[in-house]
Design a protein around this motif. Structure first.
Motif, PDB file in Angstrom:
ATOM      1  N   LYS A 188       0.832  -1.208   0.000  1.00  0.00           N
ATOM      2  CA  LYS A 188       0.000   0.000   0.000  1.00  0.00           C
ATOM      3  C   LYS A 188       0.862   1.252   0.000  1.00  0.00           C
ATOM      4  O   LYS A 188       0.524   2.248  -0.639  1.00  0.00           O
ATOM      5  N   ILE A 189       1.960   1.203   0.714  1.00  0.00           N
ATOM      6  CA  ILE A 189       2.878   2.351   0.743  1.00  0.00           C
ATOM      7  C   ILE A 189       3.461   2.581  -0.647  1.00  0.00           C
ATOM      8  O   ILE A 189       3.462   3.701  -1.154  1.00  0.00           O
ATOM      9  N   ARG A 190       3.944   1.512  -1.279  1.00  0.00           N
ATOM     10  CA  ARG A 190       4.508   1.635  -2.629  1.00  0.00           C
ATOM     11  C   ARG A 190       3.469   2.141  -3.613  1.00  0.00           C
ATOM     12  O   ARG A 190       3.748   3.017  -4.445  1.00  0.00           O
ATOM     13  N   HIS A 191       2.247   1.596  -3.522  1.00  0.00           N
ATOM     14  CA  HIS A 191       1.162   2.013  -4.426  1.00  0.00           C
ATOM     15  C   HIS A 191       0.856   3.502  -4.265  1.00  0.00           C
ATOM     16  O   HIS A 191       0.657   4.218  -5.255  1.00  0.00           O
ATOM     17  N   ALA A 192       0.821   3.992  -3.040  1.00  0.00           N
ATOM     18  CA  ALA A 192       0.535   5.409  -2.795  1.00  0.00           C
ATOM     19  C   ALA A 192       1.631   6.295  -3.388  1.00  0.00           C
ATOM     20  O   ALA A 192       1.332   7.334  -3.977  1.00  0.00           O
ATOM     21  N   LEU A 193       2.881   5.882  -3.262  1.00  0.00           N
ATOM     22  CA  LEU A 193       3.982   6.677  -3.806  1.00  0.00           C
ATOM     23  C   LEU A 193       3.971   6.677  -5.328  1.00  0.00           C
ATOM     24  O   LEU A 193       4.199   7.716  -5.962  1.00  0.00           O
ATOM     25  N   VAL A 194       3.676   5.525  -5.939  1.00  0.00           N
ATOM     26  CA  VAL A 194       3.588   5.457  -7.400  1.00  0.00           C
ATOM     27  C   VAL A 194       2.426   6.304  -7.903  1.00  0.00           C
ATOM     28  O   VAL A 194       2.560   7.038  -8.885  1.00  0.00           O
ATOM     29  N   SER A 195       1.305   6.249  -7.231  1.00  0.00           N
ATOM     30  CA  SER A 195       0.143   7.056  -7.614  1.00  0.00           C
ATOM     31  C   SER A 195       0.462   8.540  -7.531  1.00  0.00           C
ATOM     32  O   SER A 195       0.073   9.320  -8.401  1.00  0.00           O
ATOM     33  N   TYR A 196       1.170   8.948  -6.489  1.00  0.00           N
ATOM     34  CA  TYR A 196       1.542  10.348  -6.323  1.00  0.00           C
ATOM     35  C   TYR A 196       2.449  10.802  -7.466  1.00  0.00           C
ATOM     36  O   TYR A 196       2.270  11.885  -8.022  1.00  0.00           O
ATOM     37  N   ARG A 197       3.420   9.972  -7.832  1.00  0.00           N
ATOM     38  CA  ARG A 197       4.328  10.337  -8.930  1.00  0.00           C
ATOM     39  C   ARG A 197       3.600  10.420 -10.259  1.00  0.00           C
ATOM     40  O   ARG A 197       3.930  11.254 -11.094  1.00  0.00           O
TER      41      ARG A 197
END
Length: 102
Positions: A82-91
């Motif tokens: 979930k952390i990785r997904h949130a960071l990818v979505s932000y980028r």
């Protein structure tokens, strides 16, 4: 930092300005006190081995991941996925960050 930016929240994305991880993004997964926060990125810094960081060494972004925040509030933890997904979505939402080299 302005007054609105100076108050970190769980689930908020930050840009690391100083230290070994400078230039990278991470998510606040905990607030130790008014000076220190706990950061994780889901890859190098996993949830279980979060980095304790001085608030003055990061730049707070206005984006807060509701999914990460809700997971931590409900269960007391969050998955690294979930952390990785949130960071990818932000980028993806902010492609100008890639052009600046952030």
């Amino acid at each position: 930092m302005s007054e609105a930016e100076s108050t970190p929240e769980v689930g908020q994305i930050v840009h690391i300005k100083r230290g070994r991880d400078a230039g990278n993004f991470a998510i606040i997964i905990g607030i130790v006190d008014e000076r220190f926060i706990l950061l994780a990125d889901g890859e190098k810094r996993k949830y279980d081995r979060a980095k304790k960081k001085n608030i003055h060494h990061v730049e707070l972004c206005s984006y807060i991941s509701d999914e990460v925040k809700r997971s931590i509030e409900d269960t007391g933890r969050v998955t690294n996925g979930k952390i990785r997904h949130a960071l990818v979505s932000y980028r993806k939402e902010h492609p100008e960050l890639l052009k600046e080299g952030k």
